[in-house]
Design an enzyme around this catalytic site. Sequence first.
Site, mmCIF file in Angstrom:
data_model
loop_
_atom_site.group_PDB
_atom_site.id
_atom_site.type_symbol
_atom_site.label_atom_id
_atom_site.label_comp_id
_atom_site.label_asym_id
_atom_site.label_seq_id
_atom_site.Cartn_x
_atom_site.Cartn_y
_atom_site.Cartn_z
ATOM 1 N N ASP A 1 0.845 -1.195 0.000
ATOM 2 C CA ASP A 1 0.000 0.000 0.000
ATOM 3 C C ASP A 1 0.879 1.242 0.000
ATOM 4 O O ASP A 1 0.603 2.213 0.702
ATOM 5 C CB ASP A 1 -0.941 -0.014 1.213
ATOM 6 C CG ASP A 1 -2.098 0.972 1.050
ATOM 7 O OD1 ASP A 1 -2.300 1.466 -0.076
ATOM 8 O OD2 ASP A 1 -2.777 1.269 2.047
ATOM 9 N N LYS B 1 2.221 3.369 -5.936
ATOM 10 C CA LYS B 1 1.727 2.358 -6.886
ATOM 11 C C LYS B 1 2.763 2.051 -7.966
ATOM 12 O O LYS B 1 2.814 0.922 -8.455
ATOM 13 C CB LYS B 1 0.407 2.809 -7.526
ATOM 14 C CG LYS B 1 -0.633 3.325 -6.526
ATOM 15 C CD LYS B 1 -0.778 2.451 -5.282
ATOM 16 C CE LYS B 1 -1.485 3.200 -4.168
ATOM 17 N NZ LYS B 1 -1.324 2.575 -2.845
ATOM 18 N N ASP C 1 -3.230 -3.049 -2.495
ATOM 19 C CA ASP C 1 -4.384 -2.145 -2.439
ATOM 20 C C ASP C 1 -4.325 -1.126 -3.575
ATOM 21 O O ASP C 1 -3.269 -0.856 -4.155
ATOM 22 C CB ASP C 1 -4.395 -1.428 -1.084
ATOM 23 C CG ASP C 1 -5.726 -0.734 -0.805
ATOM 24 O OD1 ASP C 1 -6.725 -1.056 -1.491
ATOM 25 O OD2 ASP C 1 -5.779 0.124 0.098
ATOM 26 N N ASN C 2 -5.503 -0.553 -3.882
ATOM 27 C CA ASN C 2 -5.627 0.569 -4.832
ATOM 28 C C ASN C 2 -5.119 0.243 -6.237
ATOM 29 O O ASN C 2 -4.571 1.112 -6.910
ATOM 30 C CB ASN C 2 -4.884 1.805 -4.304
ATOM 31 C CG ASN C 2 -5.373 2.268 -2.943
ATOM 32 O OD1 ASN C 2 -4.568 2.439 -2.033
ATOM 33 N ND2 ASN C 2 -6.660 2.460 -2.789
ATOM 34 N N GLU D 1 -11.576 3.897 -0.150
ATOM 35 C CA GLU D 1 -11.791 4.096 1.276
ATOM 36 C C GLU D 1 -12.336 5.492 1.593
ATOM 37 O O GLU D 1 -11.906 6.479 1.013
ATOM 38 C CB GLU D 1 -10.481 3.869 2.057
ATOM 39 C CG GLU D 1 -9.299 4.701 1.590
ATOM 40 C CD GLU D 1 -8.482 4.039 0.498
ATOM 41 O OE1 GLU D 1 -7.365 4.523 0.251
ATOM 42 O OE2 GLU D 1 -8.954 3.057 -0.098
#
Length: 245
Positions: free
Chosen positions: A169, A172, A197-198, A227
Amino acid sequence: MLGALRYRYYFVLLYRAVLVRIWKDCVTGLTREERAYQYVLTHATPGDPDSILETFDEWCNKVEFISNIGPKKGKILDRLLMEQSPLTVLELGAHCGYSTVRIARSLPLGARLYSIEMDQRNAAIAEKIIRLAGFDDDTVELIVNPSDEVIPRLHSEYKLEKLDFVFMDHWKKCYLPDLQMLEGSGLLGKGSMVLADNVLFPGAPKFLRYLRKCGLYEWKIHRATLEYSKGIRDGMAELVYQGIQ
């Protein structure tokens, strides 16, 4: 109409995540992460990880936006940790400690979490949050350095032989090179799980393209929303390492 509504969600995110942050940075003289810590410190119960996380969620929902995994996607993380019962866990991107506490509270007895955070100011907040939740150095070790400097040293310096679970996380753009570095280090064994994540927003397209082509993983996307937001589609990638077939 739907397009206009979707743009409204992005505008709200811009307002909460950027404009409010800039204004409060100027007014308070504190960083957003420091403001979050002050709120948690004054509203949560020390030594109670659930209280720490619930207070964080309250602040992120009602006061300011901050990019944590959040409670909805967090439940997916919780479930996978309970199913896997990992003994050696690596977190890439502690930020201010929310996901670190979430992982640590789900670990079996004797497990150890190595959490990497490159930003020194955020790491200082994360350290306070982790200790406020009641986790000591035997359970959570916070490493303050860029991931690409730490991963090559995990075996030699931290004596790690295999990672059972990795949570990504952080930046990226680092997902793919860090995953490949973990592969090259030999720290991923058959059955090692990686949760990223993401991957849909802000997105990690090169990472996802690699997963489609490399053949090293069984993987899937857990679709969700961003989120502490409405209407912005996101997701987490769950990978199980199979090795070279």
